[in-house]
Design an enzyme around this catalytic site. Structure first.
Site, PDB file in Angstrom:
ATOM      1  N   GLU A  29      -0.399 -41.309  42.320  1.00  0.00           N
ATOM      2  CA  GLU A  29      -0.363 -40.914  43.725  1.00  0.00           C
ATOM      3  C   GLU A  29       0.660 -39.804  43.935  1.00  0.00           C
ATOM      4  OE1 GLU A  29       0.388 -44.690  45.608  1.00  0.00           O
ATOM      5  OE2 GLU A  29      -1.431 -45.532  44.745  1.00  0.00           O
ATOM      6  N   LEU A  59      -4.733 -43.636  47.257  1.00  0.00           N
ATOM      7  CA  LEU A  59      -3.775 -44.748  47.222  1.00  0.00           C
ATOM      8  C   LEU A  59      -4.563 -46.015  46.854  1.00  0.00           C
ATOM      9  CD1 LEU A  59      -1.075 -45.134  49.962  1.00  0.00           C
ATOM     10  CD2 LEU A  59      -1.950 -47.079  48.692  1.00  0.00           C
ATOM     11  N   GLU A  61      -4.302 -48.588  43.720  1.00  0.00           N
ATOM     12  CA  GLU A  61      -3.705 -48.982  42.435  1.00  0.00           C
ATOM     13  C   GLU A  61      -4.721 -49.602  41.480  1.00  0.00           C
ATOM     14  OE1 GLU A  61      -2.099 -49.167  45.264  1.00  0.00           O
ATOM     15  OE2 GLU A  61      -0.304 -47.995  44.847  1.00  0.00           O
ATOM     16  N   PHE A  84       6.042 -48.179  42.206  1.00  0.00           N
ATOM     17  CA  PHE A  84       7.054 -49.241  42.106  1.00  0.00           C
ATOM     18  C   PHE A  84       6.456 -50.402  41.348  1.00  0.00           C
ATOM     19  CE2 PHE A  84       7.257 -47.503  46.516  1.00  0.00           C
ATOM     20  CZ  PHE A  84       8.264 -46.588  46.262  1.00  0.00           C
ATOM     21  N   HIS A 130       9.318 -52.966  47.920  1.00  0.00           N
ATOM     22  CA  HIS A 130       9.592 -51.772  47.114  1.00  0.00           C
ATOM     23  C   HIS A 130      10.537 -52.078  45.963  1.00  0.00           C
ATOM     24  CE1 HIS A 130       7.833 -49.646  50.496  1.00  0.00           C
ATOM     25  NE2 HIS A 130       7.825 -48.545  49.777  1.00  0.00           N
TER      26      HIS A 130
END
Lengths: 326, 327
Positions: A29, A59, A61, A84, A130
């Site tokens: 991304e 976006l 994953e 992350f 995060h």
């Protein structure tokens, strides 16, 4: 040897591997364009290699990791960026059930030469979605390898080894280390996956750790040196395969051991390491195995609370004293 | 490409091979002769049969559940398929995968994945590999309508659409998601309408009509080969068997589809109508296929069981030279 930053070492590995092998490509991304990756790791690479080999994705994953698995099976060498490590939860099927199992379930027909680069962001105040780490979850996944370098030298050499490896590798970068400088040689080199490194030699107690805590352990060793306690720091570098031999050699030499890791103590990487030491070297121990890790909580979005949960040199010093005093 | 008479007959033989092999597998499984877990594609055979003439060996196939027909249509190793169904060492996956994870990499084929919906993102990855290779290969990705309710359907197809990847996403709409009717888990009648979300073509065809599938898929495959991007082809069909051995599907409904919409019977009638097939040829083909299945079953039966130590093999390609050990 040049002094370069960890972030630049990672970038150099990516760039050199892309130049070496046209099958290597990056996806993730906002890894190109104006942003060049959330932490600027891929700075300049899209400009150099174009928007196909440095592919910015939706976006998504599951699609990033799934597309990487599919492309790897059919001959390419993808390096996917998952911003992350928390977000690995969104593509854990693709890592755990697909990347990790395809070779086995196909009876050895399939290779999945892919790397997922992700970050541990434990020390910032961005909150529980995060900041965090899923290292133990990854260790408990057959078929994948897990790498977490602590220095620019190891980051570059291990990323090269990971990209060249024919098995899927999750490569964990620590955001607290991106700005740290260290020596990196000119030219090509690899750091082999699965080999730990004794970052500081000592004779009284072994601290087994990885990532940013390697540096905290070295600071702790410097403090305790003044008190006459000699601390050995073992940097695992790879969590899977894990270098039991180096761990055991160190533990047998010192007779005392602290296992330090970020994130919850419960079921973390240190649980496995401690159990292995107990199984293999309990007769050599002169004190209890001490785990230094965080309580079993999510991470908050408040500095005072984050600090209360962050493992640093002081926690490690306390752990070392505990195993020595007992 | 127009189908020649030979093509049509080859499709028929593929169709029959899938039918007879899958029916034999199902019968043996019900009798307790085959181990593990199976998901036959009985009733859905027209789809792999039609695609068998559209895909090259260099193309990629990725499926979800009920992929056995695709394995056969891709001419995956047939004897080693049967050794795998028996869980034997000579199996195509050395007995480790079983019926629901079929893979033959010599045919670029992953004809099974037991995580429903994983196929949609893996197929996108196969298309990405084909696109990066730039040699005109495409990926065909198959899955049931139930699997389109996974987020991976959206993530994979959106990704493929944005990057114009050469993938034909095929929904094998077989009317049941586990033991629920499609209407209980979907608010749309046709999955193809979802293509509007990605601004790509979406076509719905009779999934039991080999030639209708072929005609619709031909254009979508050509489109992918030309670099014009992905598409969704929805094939309306019906699975004759459910997700276990308990057969909880409505008996009358299954019988209706078997009597009136059997893809093998429909295609046979069509070939007779086109004067491509007569009863003598039909008998010959049936005999040949039956014999082939019989030989493969016999081969599978007499293969050897894996040794216990093989349980820890094939996890990794590369063991470290020094330091940590993997298993």
């Amino acid at each position: 040897m040049n002094q370069i930053k960890y972030v630049d070492a990672v970038r150099e590995a990516l760039r050199e591997e892309m130049l070496r092998d046209e099958k290597v490509f990056l996806l993730g991304e906002s890894i190109g364009g104006k942003q060049n990756g959330i932490f600027k790791v891929t700075m300049g690479l899209q400009e150099e290699f174009g928007d196909i080999r440095v592919m910015e994705t939706p976006l998504s994953e599951a699609a990033i990791a799934g597309a990487a698995v599919g492309a790897a099976i059919f001959g390419r060498r993808p390096v996917a960026e998952i911003m992350f490590s928390n977000l690995l939860a969104l593509c854990m099927d693709e890592i755990h059930n697909q990347a990790g199992k395809f070779r086995y379930v196909s009876g050895g027909q399939i290779r999945v030469p892919m790397v997922i680069r992700t970050t541990t962001w434990m020390r910032l105040v961005s909150g529980p979605h995060h900041c965090g780490l899923l290292d133990a979850w990854l260790m408990n996944t057959p078929g994948i390898k897990v790498v977490a370098p602590a220095t620019p030298y190891d980051a570059k050499g291990l990323l090269k080894a990971s990209i060249r490896d024919d098995d899927p590798v999750v490569f964990i970068e620590h955001t607290a280390l991106y700005g740290m400088s260290g020596p990196v040689p000119d030219g090509d080199y690899e750091v082999p996956i699965g080999v730990a490194d004794v970052k500081r030699e000592g004779k009284d107690v072994s601290v087994i750790t990885y990532g940013v805590l390697v540096h905290e352990a070295i600071k702790a060793a410097e403090v305790l040196h003044k008190e006459g306690i000699s601390v050995e720091v073992v940097d695992l570098r790879s969590l899977k395969p894990i270098d039991c031999k180096t761990i055991l050699e160190s533990v047998k030499k010192t007779g005392r051991v602290v296992v330090a890791y970020e994130g919850p103590k419960m079921g973390g990487p240190g649980a496995e390491i401690s159990a292995m030491i107990a199984e293999e070297a309990i007769d050599y121990l002169n004190g209890p195995i001490v785990r230094v890790a965080a309580p079993d909580t999510p991470l908050p979005s408040n500095r005072i609370l984050v600090d209360a949960l962050t493992i640093d040199k002081n926690n490690i010093i306390q752990g070392i004293k505990k195993t020595i005093q007992d | 490409m127009e189908l020649t008479k030979i093509d049509m007959l080859e499709i028929y033989e593929t169709l029959l091979t899938i039918r007879i092999s899958e029916q034999t597998m199902y019968d043996l499984y019900r009798r307790g002769e085959l181990p593990g877990h199976i998901l036959p594609c009985l009733g859905q055979e027209a789809i792999p049969a039609a695609f068998s003439k559209l895909l090259q060996d260099t193309d990629y196939v990725v499926t979800g559940h009920r992929g056995g027909g695709h394995y056969i249509a891709r001419k995956g190793d047939f004897k080693r398929l049967w050794a795998e169904l028996y869980g034997k060492r000579e199996g195509i996956m050395k007995g480790k995968g079983g019926q629901i994870h079929l893979v033959d990499m010599n045919k670029n084929t992953i004809a099974g994945n037991a995580i429903v919906g994983a196929n949609w993102v893996l197929g996108t990855g196969a298309g990405l590999a084909a696109s990066l290779d730039g040699k005109g290969a495409i990926a065909a990705c198959f899955g049931g309508e139930g699997s389109t309710n996974r987020g991976t359907f959206h993530e994979g197809i959106n990704f493929a659409a944005v990057k114009k990847l050469p993938v034909v996403f095929v929904c094998e709409f077989n009317n049941y998601q586990l033991w629920n009717r499609a209407s209980e888990v979907l608010t749309v009648e046709n999955i193809a309408v979802r293509s509007a979300s990605y601004n790509i073509p979406g076509i719905t065809v009779d999934g039991n009509d080999v030639l209708a599938i072929y005609e619709a898929a031909k254009d979508l495959v050509a489109r992918a080969r030309k670099g014009e991007g992905p598409s969704i082809l929805e094939c309306k069909t019906f699975k004759w068997t459910d997700s276990g051995t308990n057969l909880r599907l409505e008996k009358e409904e299954v019988e209706y589809w078997q009597t009136h919409k059997d893809p093998v019977k429909l295609y046979r009638s069509k070939l007779e109508e086109l004067a491509v097939l007569d009863s003598r040829m039909d008998e010959e083909i049936i005999q040949r296929v039956t014999q082939k299945v019989k030989e493969a079953v016999a081969y599978g039966q007499q293969c050897t069981d894996p040794a216990a130590e093989e349980a820890v093999q094939d996890v990794y390609c590369m063991q470290p030279d020094k330091g940590g050990e993997l298993i």
